[in-house]
Enzyme design. Structure first.
Site, PDB file in Angstrom:
ATOM      1  N   ASP A 201       0.786  -1.189   0.144  1.00 41.06           N
ATOM      2  CA  ASP A 201       0.019   0.068   0.074  1.00 41.06           C
ATOM      3  C   ASP A 201       1.015   1.413   0.028  1.00 41.06           C
ATOM      4  OD1 ASP A 201      -2.684   1.214   0.421  1.00 41.06           O
ATOM      5  OD2 ASP A 201      -2.124   2.089   2.196  1.00 41.06           O
ATOM      6  N   GLU A 255      14.115 -14.342   0.824  1.00 36.34           N
ATOM      7  CA  GLU A 255      14.359 -15.475   1.700  1.00 36.34           C
ATOM      8  C   GLU A 255      13.604 -16.808   1.494  1.00 36.34           C
ATOM      9  OE1 GLU A 255      14.215 -13.862   5.593  1.00 36.34           O
ATOM     10  OE2 GLU A 255      15.527 -12.055   5.225  1.00 36.34           O
TER      11      GLU A 255
END
Length: 538
Positions: A201, A255
């Site tokens: 956002d 990751e």
């Protein structure tokens, strides 16, 4: 398939959870409701579902004011409901994307409650606090996007705090490394639960000027317009430090990527084209290290004319950095619906445009059945944007109304209770159930186009070549290997003959916005008014 094929070649479908499907009769959509409607998404043919905020929230801004980043608001269900939805989506081949709201929290978040407790609190610097101006007013001229100053005075500590949106949404201090690490841990929490990515956002808002300088006047501001646009947000958005932050975010999601599937970041960025491109990030080891999909919103405000859209597409394609994945958006929860902006016939043309351009398309729930904005009477307005500045038409309720599933069930099959926003007056005939059996319907068109896109590599991963087909017609070719498709979109209201150099006799119409056209092209192709076609060369 490559690990990133799902977001590069697939289709993202946005669900506004309050309005998709209610499962418990309280009038508000929820996670179980979404789970109950997965069949619709599978039949439509989309690849990923993006769900707007579902976290605990006082709902001052309907979930974009978050009080706990690592739980589910009880209105939408529980973490167990989320896990069940995620597991079923995964089992059915759907990827799951969540909203990440890093610019601000709710003023009820424990972090902010600690921060405002005293000037010496350890979390004081987690937010943006400033002394009053000499006259006692706000520290500078920054404006809230929801109207008024971007500063609210806290009498308890004698300072102002910054909020780019509502006063109930205090901005986090992204210059503080503790804040950044805490927010990256939020990403890790959901990634461990199997989330495939995030839509971020107002990404460009995160960092503010460290000197808190006044924003300059906007020379193009027109009296009576959105007051938030009175100033140019030079010191409150798109600051240079953002480039390091997007690289940090990317490293966090990387990751959790693996050889079978990469995790994706989608950035909400209302920026000029050149600045939008910067959010793909810097290139390291031959790969862009920023946001994989900086949202391309140019179609949201474009004039619906062939020359205008063609110009937008050509410029966007030319601006993309080497290795960048393009994307296109026709609608979302903040902007008027495409069918209201251009009308139902042109919305069919827009569907073909969206699903045949190079890059990742994002669909907004309900656009596949041609939902339009629903007028909301003043006494029923929910959106704080409209409540703060009534009468300006800034509210977003009209494009957030409930999904229309059926023409016979109460409230179009959305809820057995009272819907949180009224439905459109056309729900008895404009709904999924009635359109599913009508080959001429908007839903049938979307299904055909998505199925064609899925089976044609030229459409989901091929190259893009702009073509010239004369006034009112936008044309381009999509090619993969020896397969070449030509897309022709007649934006005009009269018939348009197409040169045999573009579409030789013997070409095959693979799709048309007009359900009756199909088969082999005999002689010159003549497009009907507001018709789009996808044709394979003979």
């Amino acid at each position: 398939m490559s690990a990133d094929a799902w977001w590069k070649n697939g289709i993202v479908y946005q669900i506004y959870p309050r309005s998709f499907q209610d499962s418990d009769g309280d009038g508000i959509g929820d996670l179980r409701g979404i789970r109950n409607r997965l069949d619709h998404l599978i039949e439509l043919g989309v690849d990923a579902v993006w769900i707007s905020p579902i976290y605990p929230s006082p709902m001052a801004d309907f979930g974009y004011d978050i009080s706990d980043y690592c739980d589910i608001d009880l209105r939408f269900g529980t973490l167990a409901d989320f896990d069940a939805l995620a597991a079923e989506a995964r089992a059915r081949g759907l990827k799951l994307v969540l909203d990440f709201v890093p610019n601000h929290t709710s003023d009820q978040h424990p972090w902010f409650m600690e921060s405002r407790a005293s000037r010496s609190n350890p979390k004081r610097d987690w937010y943006l606090w400033r002394d009053p101006a000499p006259d006692g007013g706000p520290p500078n001229n920054w404006l809230s996007n929801f109207g008024g100053p971007a500063w609210t005075f806290d009498a308890h500590t004698g300072q102002y705090y910054c909020h780019s949106f509502l006063k109930e949404q205090p901005d986090l201090n992204w210059r503080n490394p503790e804040v950044r690490e805490a927010m990256y841990d939020v990403l890790r929490f959901w990634l461990r639960r199997g989330v495939d990515g995030f839509r971020i956002d107002v990404l460009y808002h995160l960092v503010k000027d460290d000197q808190f300088r006044d924003n300059p006047p906007n020379p193009d501001f027109v009296a009576g317009g959105d007051p938030a646009h009175r100033l140019l947000p030079v010191y409150t958005t798109d600051r240079p430090e953002m480039q390091d932050i997007i690289i940090e975010m990317r490293r966090v999601v990387d990751e959790f990527s693996d050889p079978q599937s990469t995790r994706v970041l989608i950035g909400e960025l209302y920026l000029p084209l050149a600045r939008l491109m910067a959010y793909y990030g810097r290139t390291e080891d031959g790969l862009l290290q920023g946001v994989q999909l900086p949202f391309n919103f140019q179609l949201l405000a474009a004039k619906w004319q062939a020359a205008e859209i063609d110009h937008i597409v050509r410029n966007y394609e030319a601006a993309l950095p080497q290795g960048a994945a393009p994307n296109w958006v026709l609608g979302n929860h903040d902007k008027p619906r495409i069918a209201s902006r251009v009308g139902q016939e042109r919305a069919r043309l827009a569907a073909m445009l969206l699903l045949s351009l190079r890059g990742t398309p994002t669909l907004y729930y309900g656009d596949e059945i041609g939902l339009t904005d629903v007028p909301i009477p003043p006494e029923e307005v929910q959106d704080p944007f409209e409540k703060n500045d009534p009468g300006k038409g800034l509210g977003r309720d009209p494009q957030r109304t409930p999904m229309q599933w059926s023409g016979t069930a109460p409230n179009a099959g959305f809820t057995t209770g009272t819907p949180w926003l009224r439905l459109g007056g056309d729900w008895e005939h404009r709904n999924v159930e009635s359109q599913a059996g009508d080959p001429a319907s908007m839903l049938a068109l979307y299904r055909r186009l998505i199925a064609l896109r899925r089976r044609e590599p030229a459409l989901h991963e091929g190259s893009h070549e702009p073509l010239d087909a004369g006034a009112d017609v936008m044309a381009y070719a999509r090619s993969a290997g020896t397969r070449r498709l030509v897309v022709l979109l007649n934006f005009g209201t009269s018939e348009k003959p197409i040169s045999i150099d573009l579409v030789p006799a013997g070409g095959v119409v693979l799709a048309s916005t007009h359900a009756h056209r199909s088969g082999i092209v005999a002689g010159a192709l003549i497009l009907e008014p507001l018709e789009g076609v996808i044709v394979s060369r003979a």
